[in-house]
Write a protein that holds these residues in place. Structure first.
Motif, PDB file in Angstrom:
ATOM      1  N   ARG A 150       0.821  -1.208   0.000  1.00 22.79           N
ATOM      2  CA  ARG A 150       0.000   0.000   0.000  1.00 22.79           C
ATOM      3  C   ARG A 150       0.859   1.264   0.000  1.00 22.79           C
ATOM      4  O   ARG A 150       0.527   2.263  -0.645  1.00 22.79           O
ATOM      5  N   GLN A 151       1.959   1.238   0.756  1.00 24.19           N
ATOM      6  CA  GLN A 151       2.761   2.444   0.914  1.00 24.19           C
ATOM      7  C   GLN A 151       3.775   2.663  -0.207  1.00 24.19           C
ATOM      8  O   GLN A 151       4.281   3.770  -0.376  1.00 24.19           O
ATOM      9  N   ALA A 152       4.095   1.626  -0.966  1.00 25.85           N
ATOM     10  CA  ALA A 152       5.042   1.787  -2.078  1.00 25.85           C
ATOM     11  C   ALA A 152       4.492   2.771  -3.101  1.00 25.85           C
ATOM     12  O   ALA A 152       3.301   2.762  -3.407  1.00 25.85           O
ATOM     13  N   GLU A 153       5.363   3.620  -3.620  1.00 27.37           N
ATOM     14  CA  GLU A 153       4.958   4.589  -4.637  1.00 27.37           C
ATOM     15  C   GLU A 153       5.110   4.030  -6.049  1.00 27.37           C
ATOM     16  O   GLU A 153       4.541   4.564  -7.003  1.00 27.37           O
ATOM     17  N   ALA A 154       5.907   2.970  -6.186  1.00 32.84           N
ATOM     18  CA  ALA A 154       6.119   2.335  -7.487  1.00 32.84           C
ATOM     19  C   ALA A 154       6.625   0.927  -7.236  1.00 32.84           C
ATOM     20  O   ALA A 154       7.092   0.598  -6.135  1.00 32.84           O
ATOM     21  N   PHE A 155       6.539   0.096  -8.261  1.00 33.80           N
ATOM     22  CA  PHE A 155       6.969  -1.294  -8.156  1.00 33.80           C
ATOM     23  C   PHE A 155       8.010  -1.595  -9.235  1.00 33.80           C
ATOM     24  O   PHE A 155       8.001  -0.992 -10.310  1.00 33.80           O
ATOM     25  N   ILE A 156       8.896  -2.533  -8.911  1.00 29.07           N
ATOM     26  CA  ILE A 156       9.910  -3.013  -9.854  1.00 29.07           C
ATOM     27  C   ILE A 156       9.710  -4.511 -10.021  1.00 29.07           C
ATOM     28  O   ILE A 156       9.699  -5.256  -9.028  1.00 29.07           O
ATOM     29  N   LEU A 157       9.521  -4.962 -11.250  1.00 25.20           N
ATOM     30  CA  LEU A 157       9.502  -6.390 -11.559  1.00 25.20           C
ATOM     31  C   LEU A 157      10.848  -6.707 -12.211  1.00 25.20           C
ATOM     32  O   LEU A 157      11.144  -6.185 -13.292  1.00 25.20           O
ATOM     33  N   PRO A 158      11.685  -7.521 -11.591  1.00 27.03           N
ATOM     34  CA  PRO A 158      13.067  -7.648 -12.046  1.00 27.03           C
ATOM     35  C   PRO A 158      13.272  -8.450 -13.318  1.00 27.03           C
ATOM     36  O   PRO A 158      14.348  -8.372 -13.916  1.00 27.03           O
ATOM     37  N   PHE A 159      12.274  -9.208 -13.752  1.00 26.43           N
ATOM     38  CA  PHE A 159      12.460 -10.045 -14.941  1.00 26.43           C
ATOM     39  C   PHE A 159      11.593  -9.555 -16.097  1.00 26.43           C
ATOM     40  O   PHE A 159      10.416  -9.225 -15.890  1.00 26.43           O
ATOM     41  N   PRO A 160      12.134  -9.531 -17.303  1.00 26.78           N
ATOM     42  CA  PRO A 160      11.310  -9.177 -18.462  1.00 26.78           C
ATOM     43  C   PRO A 160      10.254 -10.241 -18.705  1.00 26.78           C
ATOM     44  O   PRO A 160      10.393 -11.387 -18.285  1.00 26.78           O
ATOM     45  N   MET A 161       9.194  -9.859 -19.386  1.00 22.89           N
ATOM     46  CA  MET A 161       8.086 -10.775 -19.639  1.00 22.89           C
ATOM     47  C   MET A 161       8.479 -11.814 -20.690  1.00 22.89           C
ATOM     48  O   MET A 161       8.973 -11.479 -21.754  1.00 22.89           O
ATOM     49  N   LEU A 162       8.258 -13.078 -20.364  1.00 19.07           N
ATOM     50  CA  LEU A 162       8.504 -14.137 -21.340  1.00 19.07           C
ATOM     51  C   LEU A 162       7.356 -14.198 -22.334  1.00 19.07           C
ATOM     52  O   LEU A 162       6.186 -14.024 -21.957  1.00 19.07           O
TER      53      LEU A 162
END
Length: 213
Positions: A86-98
């Protein structure tokens, strides 16, 4: 922060802004004040200690988008209500989409589902590109037998450090124990962080091995 992981407020757009990267190793100790003092605070996955001894601020939350952990989150109806989410202002997904054909017969990539899960929050979601993974493997290869499989902590730290101006202050690194899943090249990653620390790019605050989670 680099343009690949852009900040979500103008105040944090200054690439020289102070930055704390908070890992999840046990024994991190009471570092809340130091971590919360940073302009940008990056955390990972379930972020143990959040709201307590590791502080109560998070600007970016990295969520592993391949494997069983994301599958568990997708099945958890309360995931979006977790305080760190809830408190995060942004998210990082470390792997590119397969591509779909590479994600069968047994799915390992949950990027599409993760994007759909996070969309109602209306916050930026950043995917680290394959080019960054290739760079990470190149950097770790000299200290690794075979093709290195970088950890999420290494990938995110590399993304944040590589474009950081030389005149910026050192990045504060908390809670990196360089241990865990045996498929990651921990010794090579530790050596890279030590080299960056010696160059003044970061400061390592190692967890206390005698402490308990």
């Amino acid at each position: 922060m680099p343009t690949a992981i852009d900040p979500s407020s103008a105040a944090r757009a200054d690439p020289r802004a102070s930055l704390a990267i908070v890992g999840n190793a046990p024994g991190i100790g009471p570092a809340a004040r130091a971590i919360d003092a940073a302009t940008q605070v990056v955390r990972f996955n379930n972020a143990p200690g959040f709201g307590g001894r590791t502080g109560s601020r998070v600007t970016h939350l990295a969520l592993v988008n391949r494997g069983g952990q994301m599958r568990e989150w997708l099945a958890d109806p309360g995931f979006l209500d977790r305080p760190v989410v809830r408190q995060a202002e942004a998210f990082i997904l470390p792997f590119p989409m397969l591509p779909a054909e590479a994600n069968a017969p047994e799915p390992i990539c949950w990027t599409r589902e993760a994007l759909a899960l996070l969309r109602p929050l209306g916050k930026p979601v950043h995917l680290l590109p394959e080019a960054l993974h290739a760079e990470a493997r190149r950097r770790l290869a000299p200290g690794t037998a075979g093709c290195p499989n970088p950890s999420t902590g290494f990938l995110v730290s590399l993304a944040l450090l590589r474009d950081r101006p030389a005149e910026s202050g050192p990045v504060e690194i908390h809670g990196f124990g360089f241990a865990g899943w045996p498929g990651h090249p921990w010794a090579a990653e530790r050596a890279w962080f030590a080299e960056a620390a010696a160059a003044g790019r970061l400061r390592l605050h190692p967890p206390d091995a005698t402490d308990t989670p």
